[in-house]
Write a protein that holds these residues in place. Structure first.
Motif, PDB file in Angstrom:
ATOM      1  N   VAL A   4       5.432  -1.118 -10.414  1.00  0.00           N
ATOM      2  CA  VAL A   4       5.118  -0.274  -9.141  1.00  0.00           C
ATOM      3  C   VAL A   4       4.140  -1.373  -8.653  1.00  0.00           C
ATOM      4  O   VAL A   4       2.823  -1.441  -8.795  1.00  0.00           O
ATOM      5  N   LEU A   5       4.386  -1.472  -7.145  1.00  0.00           N
ATOM      6  CA  LEU A   5       3.374  -2.151  -6.321  1.00  0.00           C
ATOM      7  C   LEU A   5       3.292  -1.278  -4.848  1.00  0.00           C
ATOM      8  O   LEU A   5       4.159  -0.690  -4.476  1.00  0.00           O
ATOM      9  N   VAL A   6       2.022  -0.716  -4.853  1.00  0.00           N
ATOM     10  CA  VAL A   6       1.456  -0.180  -3.698  1.00  0.00           C
ATOM     11  C   VAL A   6       0.892  -1.169  -2.922  1.00  0.00           C
ATOM     12  O   VAL A   6      -0.243  -1.888  -3.190  1.00  0.00           O
ATOM     13  N   LYS A   7       1.275  -0.991  -1.474  1.00  0.00           N
ATOM     14  CA  LYS A   7       0.310  -1.751  -0.574  1.00  0.00           C
ATOM     15  C   LYS A   7      -0.038  -0.858   0.471  1.00  0.00           C
ATOM     16  O   LYS A   7       0.117   0.185   0.596  1.00  0.00           O
ATOM     17  N   PRO A   8      -1.151  -1.398   1.414  1.00  0.00           N
ATOM     18  CA  PRO A   8      -1.841  -0.798   2.366  1.00  0.00           C
ATOM     19  C   PRO A   8      -0.776  -0.425   3.271  1.00  0.00           C
ATOM     20  O   PRO A   8       0.478  -1.282   3.472  1.00  0.00           O
ATOM     21  N   TYR A   9      -1.115   0.480   4.223  1.00  0.00           N
ATOM     22  CA  TYR A   9      -0.158   1.040   5.167  1.00  0.00           C
ATOM     23  C   TYR A   9       0.330  -0.112   6.097  1.00  0.00           C
ATOM     24  O   TYR A   9      -0.464  -1.041   6.348  1.00  0.00           O
ATOM     25  N   ASP A  10       1.288  -0.401   6.437  1.00  0.00           N
ATOM     26  CA  ASP A  10       2.149  -1.434   7.350  1.00  0.00           C
ATOM     27  C   ASP A  10       2.606  -0.942   8.403  1.00  0.00           C
ATOM     28  O   ASP A  10       3.648  -0.096   8.383  1.00  0.00           O
ATOM     29  N   PRO A  11       2.048  -1.137   9.789  1.00  0.00           N
ATOM     30  CA  PRO A  11       2.426  -0.698  10.887  1.00  0.00           C
ATOM     31  C   PRO A  11       3.893  -1.027  11.240  1.00  0.00           C
ATOM     32  O   PRO A  11       4.446  -0.303  12.364  1.00  0.00           O
ATOM     33  N   GLU A  12       4.548  -1.956  10.556  1.00  0.00           N
ATOM     34  CA  GLU A  12       6.050  -2.251  10.743  1.00  0.00           C
ATOM     35  C   GLU A  12       6.963  -1.050  10.032  1.00  0.00           C
ATOM     36  O   GLU A  12       8.134  -1.112  10.319  1.00  0.00           O
ATOM     37  N   THR A  41       5.764   5.886   3.378  1.00  0.00           N
ATOM     38  CA  THR A  41       5.798   4.991   4.721  1.00  0.00           C
ATOM     39  C   THR A  41       5.937   5.851   5.745  1.00  0.00           C
ATOM     40  O   THR A  41       5.785   5.045   6.874  1.00  0.00           O
ATOM     41  N   SER A  42       6.086   7.046   5.837  1.00  0.00           N
ATOM     42  CA  SER A  42       6.211   7.898   7.132  1.00  0.00           C
ATOM     43  C   SER A  42       4.803   8.464   7.486  1.00  0.00           C
ATOM     44  O   SER A  42       4.903   9.381   8.398  1.00  0.00           O
ATOM     45  N   VAL A  43       3.758   8.153   6.684  1.00  0.00           N
ATOM     46  CA  VAL A  43       2.592   8.970   6.801  1.00  0.00           C
ATOM     47  C   VAL A  43       1.505   7.859   7.525  1.00  0.00           C
ATOM     48  O   VAL A  43       1.166   6.927   6.581  1.00  0.00           O
ATOM     49  N   PRO A  44       1.155   7.588   8.555  1.00  0.00           N
ATOM     50  CA  PRO A  44       0.246   6.763   9.231  1.00  0.00           C
ATOM     51  C   PRO A  44      -0.882   6.432   8.312  1.00  0.00           C
ATOM     52  O   PRO A  44      -1.562   7.349   8.236  1.00  0.00           O
ATOM     53  N   GLY A  45      -1.383   5.330   7.997  1.00  0.00           N
ATOM     54  CA  GLY A  45      -2.430   5.220   7.280  1.00  0.00           C
ATOM     55  C   GLY A  45      -2.489   5.098   5.910  1.00  0.00           C
ATOM     56  O   GLY A  45      -3.385   4.721   5.131  1.00  0.00           O
ATOM     57  N   LEU A  46      -1.243   5.765   5.117  1.00  0.00           N
ATOM     58  CA  LEU A  46      -1.117   5.937   3.735  1.00  0.00           C
ATOM     59  C   LEU A  46      -0.714   4.650   3.086  1.00  0.00           C
ATOM     60  O   LEU A  46       0.444   4.153   3.621  1.00  0.00           O
ATOM     61  N   ALA A  47      -1.179   4.262   1.992  1.00  0.00           N
ATOM     62  CA  ALA A  47      -0.755   3.191   1.060  1.00  0.00           C
ATOM     63  C   ALA A  47       0.567   3.704   0.670  1.00  0.00           C
ATOM     64  O   ALA A  47       0.703   4.888   0.275  1.00  0.00           O
ATOM     65  N   ALA A  48       1.674   2.809   0.314  1.00  0.00           N
ATOM     66  CA  ALA A  48       2.791   3.090  -0.361  1.00  0.00           C
ATOM     67  C   ALA A  48       3.420   1.920  -0.955  1.00  0.00           C
ATOM     68  O   ALA A  48       3.039   0.802  -0.831  1.00  0.00           O
ATOM     69  N   LYS A  49       4.498   2.401  -1.786  1.00  0.00           N
ATOM     70  CA  LYS A  49       5.398   1.395  -2.201  1.00  0.00           C
ATOM     71  C   LYS A  49       6.105   1.083  -0.885  1.00  0.00           C
ATOM     72  O   LYS A  49       6.590   1.868  -0.089  1.00  0.00           O
ATOM     73  N   PRO A  50       6.232  -0.392  -0.571  1.00  0.00           N
ATOM     74  CA  PRO A  50       6.983  -0.741   0.547  1.00  0.00           C
ATOM     75  C   PRO A  50       8.626  -0.493   0.759  1.00  0.00           C
ATOM     76  O   PRO A  50       9.363  -1.143   0.665  1.00  0.00           O
ATOM     77  N   THR A  51       8.869   0.793   0.488  1.00  0.00           N
ATOM     78  CA  THR A  51      10.142   1.389   0.308  1.00  0.00           C
ATOM     79  C   THR A  51      10.344   2.292   1.629  1.00  0.00           C
ATOM     80  O   THR A  51       9.726   3.394   1.390  1.00  0.00           O
ATOM     81  N   ILE A  52      11.209   2.319   2.518  1.00  0.00           N
ATOM     82  CA  ILE A  52      11.474   2.963   3.696  1.00  0.00           C
ATOM     83  C   ILE A  52      12.246   4.302   2.975  1.00  0.00           C
ATOM     84  O   ILE A  52      13.519   3.948   2.646  1.00  0.00           O
TER      85      ILE A  52
END
Length: 177
Positions: A7-15, A44-55
């Motif tokens: 599992v990879l969790v990344k900081p929020y990405d505005p993209e 990824t739908s929550v601004p500012g939340l770190a996530a697995k980079p999966t939409i």
């Protein structure tokens, strides 16, 4: 034996919202007449939340059986159908990889399905409660450091997700987006 994906969790990405909008447009173009609603859900739908980079994309349909008609058109544009994948009466699809990791998940449910309401309630609650976002994010990073695979990661998050859902059900309508 399949390769275990860490599992990879990344900081929020505005993209992430733009990636959702692009996928949404493709889905609507391909199966629009068969769907009632489409939403960006998951972390990824929550601004500012770190996530697995999966939409994560939630597609609402009127009838699960009739929605089978969408499987072939979605496959034609790169969505791999993987069945219910643990949630009865869900059509579940995956798409894309970047460095071997999936980029998109599509959850197709009847809009009367309990999971439909749960996914929207969870997203909406997080969007309005920074304290819950911080709590959830801390857990996600802690679990990612433990080098869990996807199923173990999901299982470990489940108790907190249920607590947040309980708060959401007391406070937030589930149909607003």
């Amino acid at each position: 034996m399949p390769i275990r994906e860490r599992v990879l969790v990344k900081p929020y990405d505005p993209e992430w919202p733009a990636a959702y909008e692009k996928a949404r447009a493709e889905i609507v173009a391909g199966i629009g007449p068969h769907i009632l609603r489409i939403d960006h859900v998951g972390s990824t739908s929550v601004p500012g939340l770190a996530a697995k980079p999966t939409i994560d994309i939630l597609v609402g349909v009127c009838d699960w059986d009739e929605a089978r008609i969408t499987i072939a058109p979605l496959a034609d544009v790169g969505w791999k159908y993987v069945g219910e994948h643990g949630i009865p009466r869900r059509h579940y699809f995956r798409r894309g990889t970047v460095r071997g990791r999936r980029t998109h998940h599509l959850h197709m449910l009847e809009t009367t399905h309990p999971e439909w309401n749960a996914m929207l309630a969870f997203r909406n609650y997080l969007r309005g409660h920074p304290d819950a976002v911080a709590e959830y994010e801390r857990l996600k990073y802690d679990l990612a450091r433990k080098d869990l695979d996807g199923p173990a990661y999901q299982e470990a998050k489940a108790p907190l997700i249920q607590r947040i859902l309980e708060r959401a059900r007391r406070n937030v309508p589930t149909t607003d987006g």
